[in-house]
Design a protein around this motif. Sequence first.
Motif, PDB file in Angstrom:
ATOM      1  N   UNK A  53       1.673  -6.088   1.528  1.00 18.22           N
ATOM      2  CA  UNK A  53       1.317  -4.718   1.900  1.00 18.22           C
ATOM      3  C   UNK A  53       2.188  -4.193   3.046  1.00 18.22           C
ATOM      4  N   UNK A  54       2.752  -3.023   2.841  1.00 13.73           N
ATOM      5  CA  UNK A  54       3.663  -2.447   3.832  1.00 13.73           C
ATOM      6  C   UNK A  54       3.783  -0.945   3.624  1.00 13.73           C
ATOM      7  N   UNK A  55       4.372  -0.292   4.587  1.00 14.21           N
ATOM      8  CA  UNK A  55       4.852   1.077   4.465  1.00 14.21           C
ATOM      9  C   UNK A  55       6.376   1.017   4.507  1.00 14.21           C
ATOM     10  N   UNK A  56       7.032   1.934   3.829  1.00 16.87           N
ATOM     11  CA  UNK A  56       8.494   1.888   3.774  1.00 16.87           C
ATOM     12  C   UNK A  56       9.157   2.376   5.055  1.00 16.87           C
ATOM     13  N   UNK A  57       8.466   3.176   5.843  1.00 14.34           N
ATOM     14  CA  UNK A  57       9.096   3.820   6.993  1.00 14.34           C
ATOM     15  C   UNK A  57       9.836   2.850   7.920  1.00 14.34           C
ATOM     16  N   UNK A  91      -1.534   1.135  -4.429  1.00 20.00           N
ATOM     17  CA  UNK A  91      -1.384   2.077  -3.330  1.00 20.00           C
ATOM     18  C   UNK A  91      -2.739   2.298  -2.666  1.00 20.00           C
ATOM     19  N   UNK A  92      -2.694   2.821  -1.454  1.00 22.65           N
ATOM     20  CA  UNK A  92      -3.928   3.105  -0.718  1.00 22.65           C
ATOM     21  C   UNK A  92      -3.687   4.277   0.216  1.00 22.65           C
ATOM     22  N   UNK A  93      -4.712   5.089   0.437  1.00 22.22           N
ATOM     23  CA  UNK A  93      -4.568   6.134   1.450  1.00 22.22           C
ATOM     24  C   UNK A  93      -4.587   5.536   2.845  1.00 22.22           C
ATOM     25  N   UNK A  94      -3.850   6.142   3.764  1.00 23.69           N
ATOM     26  CA  UNK A  94      -3.958   5.749   5.164  1.00 23.69           C
ATOM     27  C   UNK A  94      -5.342   6.161   5.657  1.00 23.69           C
ATOM     28  N   UNK A  95      -6.040   5.311   6.432  1.00 18.42           N
ATOM     29  CA  UNK A  95      -7.368   5.677   6.928  1.00 18.42           C
ATOM     30  C   UNK A  95      -7.337   6.963   7.738  1.00 18.42           C
ATOM     31  N   UNK A  96      -8.504   7.606   7.838  1.00 22.04           N
ATOM     32  CA  UNK A  96      -8.606   8.827   8.626  1.00 22.04           C
ATOM     33  C   UNK A  96      -8.169   8.586  10.059  1.00 22.04           C
ATOM     34  N   UNK A 149      -5.548  -7.603   9.068  1.00 26.03           N
ATOM     35  CA  UNK A 149      -6.902  -7.102   9.329  1.00 26.03           C
ATOM     36  C   UNK A 149      -7.065  -5.665   8.862  1.00 26.03           C
ATOM     37  N   UNK A 150      -5.995  -4.882   8.913  1.00 25.58           N
ATOM     38  CA  UNK A 150      -6.041  -3.497   8.433  1.00 25.58           C
ATOM     39  C   UNK A 150      -5.884  -3.433   6.921  1.00 25.58           C
ATOM     40  N   UNK A 151      -4.988  -4.243   6.383  1.00 21.28           N
ATOM     41  CA  UNK A 151      -4.749  -4.245   4.937  1.00 21.28           C
ATOM     42  C   UNK A 151      -6.028  -4.581   4.170  1.00 21.28           C
ATOM     43  N   UNK A 158       6.426   8.701 -14.051  1.00 21.62           N
ATOM     44  CA  UNK A 158       7.034   8.682 -12.723  1.00 21.62           C
ATOM     45  C   UNK A 158       5.933   8.556 -11.679  1.00 21.62           C
ATOM     46  N   UNK A 159       6.203   7.817 -10.623  1.00 19.65           N
ATOM     47  CA  UNK A 159       5.300   7.727  -9.479  1.00 19.65           C
ATOM     48  C   UNK A 159       6.073   8.136  -8.225  1.00 19.65           C
ATOM     49  N   UNK A 160       5.628   9.197  -7.572  1.00 15.10           N
ATOM     50  CA  UNK A 160       6.210   9.626  -6.305  1.00 15.10           C
ATOM     51  C   UNK A 160       5.287   9.176  -5.174  1.00 15.10           C
ATOM     52  N   UNK A 161       5.855   8.621  -4.109  1.00 13.71           N
ATOM     53  CA  UNK A 161       5.056   8.240  -2.949  1.00 13.71           C
ATOM     54  C   UNK A 161       5.918   8.357  -1.704  1.00 13.71           C
ATOM     55  N   UNK A 162       5.288   8.680  -0.584  1.00 12.01           N
ATOM     56  CA  UNK A 162       6.087   8.889   0.613  1.00 12.01           C
ATOM     57  C   UNK A 162       6.176   7.620   1.446  1.00 12.01           C
ATOM     58  N   UNK A 163       6.984   7.668   2.502  1.00 17.71           N
ATOM     59  CA  UNK A 163       7.317   6.453   3.243  1.00 17.71           C
ATOM     60  C   UNK A 163       6.179   5.958   4.134  1.00 17.71           C
ATOM     61  N   UNK A 164       5.058   6.679   4.176  1.00 16.80           N
ATOM     62  CA  UNK A 164       3.895   6.220   4.930  1.00 16.80           C
ATOM     63  C   UNK A 164       2.766   5.747   4.008  1.00 16.80           C
ATOM     64  N   UNK A 165       2.975   5.802   2.703  1.00 18.25           N
ATOM     65  CA  UNK A 165       1.953   5.365   1.760  1.00 18.25           C
ATOM     66  C   UNK A 165       1.884   3.841   1.726  1.00 18.25           C
ATOM     67  N   UNK A 166       0.768   3.224   2.111  1.00 17.90           N
ATOM     68  CA  UNK A 166       0.658   1.769   2.002  1.00 17.90           C
ATOM     69  C   UNK A 166       0.756   1.337   0.539  1.00 17.90           C
TER      70      UNK A 166
END
Length: 268
Positions: free
Chosen positions: A116-120, A148-153, A177-179, A194-202
Amino acid sequence: MVKANVTIDGAAFREEGWLVMRGAIEPGELAAIDAAVCDVAGWAEADGPGLHHFEQTDAGAVLARSEDFIEHHDVLRAFICDGLITRVLGELFGEPAVLFKEKVNYKHPGGGGFAPHQDAPAYRFIDHHISCMVPLDPATEQSGCLYVAPVPDAGSSTSPGRGSMMMTDERGRIDESLSAGLAWRPVPLDPGDLLFFDSYTPHYSDTNSSDRPRRAAYLTYNAASRGDFRDRYYADKRADFALAGDDFDGERVRISIIDDFLGRPAQR
């Protein structure tokens, strides 16, 4: 060519950080892209152009990734730099897009997944990118599709909200612990989707436990107003690899600037 029934839900992308477009690529164009990727894979075995990485599986050493190849293939350059994907990204960015990097992950049977990672953290010079996954084989849970997962609020340093970095470990992976608390969901895809996702999408993927490859191109772009950093990115990456070697502690292939890939170093 864009199919008539394809729609771009920019609001959903901005809310969640990813967007799936089903059946977006016509079969004829998809066949041409598949053949072009086979050309690139052949370069890896023949000391041809591009940057190529291998991994070890129980069946032997296999090609894990190819990148930095658009200057050498007209079909791929046209598809990646002047086609449907750039038109969709123009809407998602709100301005023209420029290519930041391109790669193909082959994920042969037994091929490693990604933690689990973000690309940024791996994409230097600019703080926001959008990637497009182009599957060439069915991406299923068995073959190692993306999760994929949303970043928490927002509300704390460990839950910074959309468009922000989560806390990582020393390898650049999302802290375990966050993952463990993220709402992961698989994204199965068929060729043509096609799947588009941004560099902060886990996101993460598992080992390919099927008996067939799960090839997919991953094409990463930034807003054109931020500049063109593709040449600088690859020069920087090649310099890093030349300095640090091709593996992490002899245990995992160095396929990225961060240590997210779980493939074993190839014995060739």
